[in-house]
Design an enzyme around this catalytic site. Structure first.
Site, short mmCIF file in Angstrom:
data_model
loop_
_atom_site.label_atom_id
_atom_site.label_comp_id
_atom_site.label_asym_id
_atom_site.label_seq_id
_atom_site.Cartn_x
_atom_site.Cartn_y
_atom_site.Cartn_z
N ASP A 103 0.82 -1.21 0.00
CA ASP A 103 0.00 0.00 0.00
C ASP A 103 0.86 1.27 0.00
O ASP A 103 1.91 1.32 0.64
CB ASP A 103 -0.90 -0.02 1.25
CG ASP A 103 -1.79 1.20 1.35
OD1 ASP A 103 -2.64 1.38 0.47
OD2 ASP A 103 -1.61 1.99 2.31
N GLU A 158 1.16 -0.37 -5.14
CA GLU A 158 0.22 0.72 -5.38
C GLU A 158 1.08 1.99 -5.44
O GLU A 158 1.44 2.56 -4.41
CB GLU A 158 -0.82 0.84 -4.26
CG GLU A 158 -1.88 1.87 -4.59
CD GLU A 158 -2.37 2.67 -3.41
OE1 GLU A 158 -3.29 3.49 -3.59
OE2 GLU A 158 -1.82 2.52 -2.31
#
Length: 641
Positions: free
Chosen positions: A319, A372
């Protein structure tokens, strides 16, 4: 009460300490934390915690009435900063915390175990003694062949799920489904929808449900909200037995401020930076890891390794990588400290990510690491030995934003924004991309996917069908957040179930059926996935028909008769006798049409066999004449002799 006896004992070797301090220990979960063992004939638990700036550390828990002085740990004689000890008589399931008295300012903390495998159900915050070695896996068939499912030339279509709100038991007080209930209901749904993988939003233990799991305190603990660690293992095992891969969101970019967690762990900034310009995340109100500290590198790499090793996770989506790469991420001038060369790159985080990927792929070459990453940082998915970060895939955020922006326009004005569809192919093979339509796009007043589409109800559904078909046809692996496949009207709400009753209505059921069909076609047609990351897998037929809002391209296999022609008509008008160049002469059939009546479309299709003519069109010597449905996407394939 007679408290259990304490002993001085260690499970840590000199090599463990060396690797820990070098930032290269990838399996600290086997050494630190709490571990059941026998010593001098007594069964009990060995505890070990890193707290180099503590003056005193003890274990307090159910087994000693949470006494702060009955079971002190001993500081190792080396300079590791690790406190350890064995407590006889401690049993599985008992809760505990570390009582830490700092050397500085008389700071005293009660901390949950950074390496704890299980915790109390939030909002309680103690760790639990738990054995995770007693689950009997039955997924050998999957694990032996996993490399085929995660390969770059394999179809990868991911269903992104938040376990607490995918489906709930409304009749039982709106409670969550457990891991074991999901092993029935979610697995059945994924098979029905033909997904290859599921991606779980973070399942590492977290205090605040509203953080969706992204504000972590327990980097080795499966959240207790849905069951025990073994229950999660059962869910993953069941998914594997049904041919479905499991990706988990993992958050090394920041951690929660809750005081039972990592923050100010031993009275100092142990896991984080002391200076808020480096250690505090202004956008999320969270704490940033100190990636330059070797022990922190060992902690984080061990966390990622743990989920792959002990839970058979097939992939990790890291993330917020962009927030790690740049020191000035979400900061104004003067709110950040440049690196040693005066730049804004976080050199320590960059080296950590390289080490992370090298470690994980080195131990498990058949998994997939996904970034990401929302900027144009170069070589995210290139090997570390050629200067890349070493990820397997990167989310293509540019494609997502451009496509959603284009689709939001009234078709009348789309001709002026044609470049937002074609631009992705200028950089589409610079990285190994995954195309996301993720949870971030359907929250915070951004509107659901269906409500991003213009027009009346029928036009909205036609637009959404065409967007999802275009995504499947576009080079890159695929990801769709739950709810998009049923055209949920409401924005995602983490506190309630998806609106499954919508499937009682034909338009919603038709879209759902189409997504299942698209996944099936994507998996079965090699041209749609074989060369997802290579230019030889894509060829424009016509990218300049902006006046008609049309695009035409070919997805190519290593066999010409497997090629798929994709024609998109994003105008609200039927294009009859539409001519398109063809690479090869022959007969073609329509194998998919987003406006098919089967999906509650407008039933404008090409039912007859399409035969090429000998005429020059779009620089090719052969042409096809066909009908393009309005707001529709069709796939053609050459008919074999």
């Amino acid at each position: 009460m007679n408290h259990p006896m304490s002993y001085e004992v260690s499970r840590l070797s000199e090599m463990d300490i060396y690797l820990f301090k070098q930032g290269s220990h990838s399996k600290l979960y086997e050494k630190l934390g709490s571990h059941a063992m026998e010593y001098s004939g007594d069964a009990g638990v060995y505890f070990a915690v890193w707290a180099p700036n503590a003056a005193y550390v003890s274990v307090r828990g159910d087994f000693n009435d949470y006494s702060t002085d009955s079971h002190p740990l001993k500081l190792r004689a080396d300079d590791s900063g690790i406190w350890e000890g064995f407590v006889a008589g401690v049993e599985q399931g008992l809760t505990y915390k570390y009582h830490i008295v700092s050397k500085f300012h008389n700071i005293v903390h009660d901390k949950s175990d950074p390496f704890g495998f299980y915790a109390e159900l939030p909002p309680k915050s103690a760790s639990r003694v738990w054995n995770i070695e007693n689950y009997g896996w039955d997924d050998k068939g999957w694990m032996d062949g996993r490399y085929r499912h995660n390969a770059h030339d394999a179809p990868i279509s991911v269903y992104e799920v938040h376990l607490g709100s995918w489906r709930r038991h409304v009749e039982e007080g709106n409670r969550y489904l457990t891991y074991r209930e999901l092993a029935v209901e979610l697995v059945e749904y994924l098979k029905e929808m033909n997904y290859t993988h599921v991606e779980f939003m973070p399942l590492t233990e977290y205090p605040f449900f509203g953080s969706w799991g992204y504000q972590v305190v327990g980097y080795f603990a499966a959240t207790a909200r849905f069951g025990t660690p073994q229950d999660l293992m059962y869910l993953i095992d069941t998914l594997h037995q049904n041919g479905i891969g499991v990706i988990m969101d993992w958050v090394p970019s920041h951690f929660a401020v809750d005081m039972h967690g990592l923050i100010n762990f031993d009275g100092t900034a142990l896991y984080e930076h002391d200076d808020p310009r480096q250690g505090f995340h202004p956008e999320w109100g969270s704490i940033i890891f100190n990636y330059g500290r070797n022990e922190v590198q060992s902690f984080l790499i061990s966390s990622a390794m743990f989920w792959v090793d002990k839970y058979h996770i097939d992939g990790i989506r890291v993330d917020a990588v962009a927030s790690m790469l740049y020191l000035n991420y979400a900061r104004k001038e003067g709110e950040w400290i440049p690196n040693q060369y005066g730049g804004n790159e976080n050199l320590e985080a960059i080296e950590f990510l390289k080490k992370l990927n090298t470690s994980l792929y080195g131990a498990f070459p058949d998994i997939v690491m996904i970034a990401e990453e929302s900027t144009a940082y170069p070589m995210v998915t290139r090997p570390v030995d050629v200067g890349g970060l070493g990820f397997g895939f990167k989310w293509n955020m540019g494609w997502m934003h451009d496509s959603l922006k284009y689709m939001s326009y009234d078709p009348l004005y789309r001709q002026h924004h044609h470049h937002q569809l074609t631009f992705s192919m200028w950089y589409g093979f610079d990285e190994n991309f995954m195309l996301p339509l993720s949870h971030d796009e359907v929250v915070h007043m951004k509107g659901s996917l269906i409500n991003k589409m213009p027009g009346d109800t029928n036009q909205k559904f036609a637009n959404l069908r065409s967007l999802l078909a275009y995504m499947i046809a576009h080079p890159g692996k695929k990801l769709l957040f739950m709810g998009g496949e049923i055209a949920q009207y409401a924005e995602w709400n983490f506190e309630r179930s998806l609106d499954w009753h919508l499937l009682d209505f034909p338009l919603h059921a038709g879209l759902n059926k189409m997504v299942s069909a698209l996944n099936r076609i994507y998996r079965s047609e090699r041209a749609l996935h074989l060369y997802d990351e290579k230019r030889e897998g894509f060829e424009w037929i016509d990218d300049r028909d902006y006046g008609h809002n049309c695009l035409a391209f070919v997805r190519k296999s290593d066999k010409a008769d497997e090629n798929i022609y994709v024609i998109c008509n994003f105008a609200d008008a039927t294009r009859e006798n539409y001519k398109m160049g063809a690479l090869d002469a022959g007969e073609y059939v329509e194998i998919f049409n987003s406006q098919s009546a089967e999906y509650e479309g407008w039933n404008i299709d090409n039912t007859e066999i399409l035969i090429t003519t000998e005429e020059e069109m779009h620089g090719r010597q052969h042409a096809l004449t066909l009908t393009l449905p309005p707001l529709g996407v069709i796939f053609l394939k050459q008919k074999k002799a």
